[in-house]
Design a protein around this motif. Structure first.
Motif, PDB file in Angstrom:
ATOM      1  N   ARG A 156       8.332   6.487   5.579  1.00 58.45           N
ATOM      2  CA  ARG A 156       9.724   6.163   5.241  1.00 58.45           C
ATOM      3  C   ARG A 156       9.868   5.861   3.754  1.00 58.45           C
ATOM      4  O   ARG A 156      10.815   6.301   3.106  1.00 58.45           O
ATOM      5  CB  ARG A 156      10.213   4.974   6.074  1.00 58.45           C
ATOM      6  CG  ARG A 156      10.700   5.359   7.452  1.00 58.45           C
ATOM      7  CD  ARG A 156      11.442   4.215   8.148  1.00 58.45           C
ATOM      8  NE  ARG A 156      10.589   3.070   8.439  1.00 58.45           N
ATOM      9  CZ  ARG A 156       9.833   2.951   9.537  1.00 58.45           C
ATOM     10  NH1 ARG A 156       9.832   3.914  10.429  1.00 58.45           N
ATOM     11  NH2 ARG A 156       9.101   1.880   9.724  1.00 58.45           N
ATOM     12  N   GLN A 169      -2.172   0.459  16.698  1.00 60.39           N
ATOM     13  CA  GLN A 169      -0.737   0.210  16.611  1.00 60.39           C
ATOM     14  C   GLN A 169      -0.342  -0.252  15.214  1.00 60.39           C
ATOM     15  O   GLN A 169       0.677   0.180  14.669  1.00 60.39           O
ATOM     16  CB  GLN A 169      -0.320  -0.830  17.655  1.00 60.39           C
ATOM     17  CG  GLN A 169      -0.386  -0.318  19.077  1.00 60.39           C
ATOM     18  CD  GLN A 169      -0.176  -1.405  20.116  1.00 60.39           C
ATOM     19  OE1 GLN A 169      -0.278  -2.587  19.822  1.00 60.39           O
ATOM     20  NE2 GLN A 169       0.104  -0.998  21.346  1.00 60.39           N
ATOM     21  N   SER A 170      -1.159  -1.099  14.628  1.00 58.92           N
ATOM     22  CA  SER A 170      -0.888  -1.576  13.273  1.00 58.92           C
ATOM     23  C   SER A 170      -0.925  -0.428  12.264  1.00 58.92           C
ATOM     24  O   SER A 170      -0.054  -0.311  11.398  1.00 58.92           O
ATOM     25  CB  SER A 170      -1.915  -2.649  12.896  1.00 58.92           C
ATOM     26  OG  SER A 170      -1.792  -3.017  11.556  1.00 58.92           O
ATOM     27  N   THR A 190      -0.494   2.752  12.912  1.00 56.37           N
ATOM     28  CA  THR A 190       0.635   3.650  13.189  1.00 56.37           C
ATOM     29  C   THR A 190       1.898   3.119  12.533  1.00 56.37           C
ATOM     30  O   THR A 190       2.629   3.872  11.886  1.00 56.37           O
ATOM     31  CB  THR A 190       0.843   3.804  14.712  1.00 56.37           C
ATOM     32  OG1 THR A 190      -0.343   4.365  15.275  1.00 56.37           O
ATOM     33  CG2 THR A 190       2.026   4.681  15.023  1.00 56.37           C
ATOM     34  N   LYS A 191       2.147   1.815  12.671  1.00 54.49           N
ATOM     35  CA  LYS A 191       3.319   1.214  12.048  1.00 54.49           C
ATOM     36  C   LYS A 191       3.244   1.323  10.534  1.00 54.49           C
ATOM     37  O   LYS A 191       4.217   1.685   9.870  1.00 54.49           O
ATOM     38  CB  LYS A 191       3.464  -0.247  12.454  1.00 54.49           C
ATOM     39  CG  LYS A 191       4.713  -0.904  11.888  1.00 54.49           C
ATOM     40  CD  LYS A 191       4.769  -2.383  12.223  1.00 54.49           C
ATOM     41  CE  LYS A 191       5.990  -3.087  11.707  1.00 54.49           C
ATOM     42  NZ  LYS A 191       6.421  -2.748  10.380  1.00 54.49           N
ATOM     43  N   GLU A 192       2.072   1.053   9.973  1.00 53.05           N
ATOM     44  CA  GLU A 192       1.900   1.155   8.518  1.00 53.05           C
ATOM     45  C   GLU A 192       2.122   2.586   8.046  1.00 53.05           C
ATOM     46  O   GLU A 192       2.770   2.819   7.017  1.00 53.05           O
ATOM     47  CB  GLU A 192       0.502   0.682   8.137  1.00 53.05           C
ATOM     48  CG  GLU A 192       0.265   0.623   6.641  1.00 53.05           C
ATOM     49  CD  GLU A 192      -1.104   0.082   6.283  1.00 53.05           C
ATOM     50  OE1 GLU A 192      -1.502   0.269   5.123  1.00 53.05           O
ATOM     51  OE2 GLU A 192      -1.772  -0.524   7.145  1.00 53.05           O
ATOM     52  N   SER A 193       1.612   3.552   8.795  1.00 52.56           N
ATOM     53  CA  SER A 193       1.798   4.952   8.450  1.00 52.56           C
ATOM     54  C   SER A 193       3.277   5.329   8.470  1.00 52.56           C
ATOM     55  O   SER A 193       3.775   6.017   7.570  1.00 52.56           O
ATOM     56  CB  SER A 193       1.013   5.831   9.423  1.00 52.56           C
ATOM     57  OG  SER A 193       1.291   7.183   9.205  1.00 52.56           O
ATOM     58  N   GLU A 194       3.997   4.877   9.497  1.00 47.96           N
ATOM     59  CA  GLU A 194       5.429   5.164   9.595  1.00 47.96           C
ATOM     60  C   GLU A 194       6.186   4.512   8.447  1.00 47.96           C
ATOM     61  O   GLU A 194       7.094   5.130   7.864  1.00 47.96           O
ATOM     62  CB  GLU A 194       5.966   4.685  10.944  1.00 47.96           C
ATOM     63  CG  GLU A 194       5.472   5.505  12.111  1.00 47.96           C
ATOM     64  CD  GLU A 194       5.766   4.877  13.470  1.00 47.96           C
ATOM     65  OE1 GLU A 194       6.256   3.716  13.513  1.00 47.96           O
ATOM     66  OE2 GLU A 194       5.504   5.544  14.493  1.00 47.96           O
ATOM     67  N   ASP A 195       5.820   3.270   8.097  1.00 45.12           N
ATOM     68  CA  ASP A 195       6.468   2.584   6.977  1.00 45.12           C
ATOM     69  C   ASP A 195       6.225   3.325   5.666  1.00 45.12           C
ATOM     70  O   ASP A 195       7.138   3.494   4.855  1.00 45.12           O
ATOM     71  CB  ASP A 195       5.969   1.139   6.857  1.00 45.12           C
ATOM     72  CG  ASP A 195       6.426   0.249   7.999  1.00 45.12           C
ATOM     73  OD1 ASP A 195       7.361   0.649   8.739  1.00 45.12           O
ATOM     74  OD2 ASP A 195       5.841  -0.850   8.157  1.00 45.12           O
TER      75      ASP A 195
END
Length: 103
Positions: free
Chosen positions: A28, A17-18, A20-25
């Motif tokens: 962006r 999850q961490s 995935t969030k870092e990848s999305e950030d």
């Protein structure tokens, strides 16, 4: 032991999850840089090139697609060469077939 396995699975889930969030950030952030900095500068450079009689530079997406196509083509050629080498490899398969035919 099951408790340890569950803890490991939970840890892996948290890491996933961490990441995935870092990848999305990061995605962006890259898109923002592309939209706010790269594209305006790319347009300015192309305008200056046209004014000086030069051709426009391709967009980065075109460059990426061309590079990916080249990498895929290189892999295809390498795969075909490996297939050719494996089919032209030494004759043990034929000998094994010959022996089994004699038995």
């Amino acid at each position: 032991m099951l408790h340890t396995i569950n803890q490991d699975m939970n840890s892996l889930l948290e890491v996933e999850q961490s990441l995935t969030k870092e990848s999305e950030d990061l995605e962006r952030s890259v898109n923002k840089l592309k939209r706010e900095q790269y594209e305006p500068l790319h347009d300015q450079v192309n305008d200056i090139r046209v004014q000086n009689g030069l051709t426009k530079l391709p967009h980065i997406q075109q460059e990426l697609e061309a590079r990916m196509a080249q990498v895929l083509e290189d892999r295809r050629v390498k795969w075909q060469q490996e297939e050719g080498e494996s089919s032209a490899s030494p004759i043990p398969k034929r000998r094994m077939t010959g022996r089994s035919g004699r038995s």
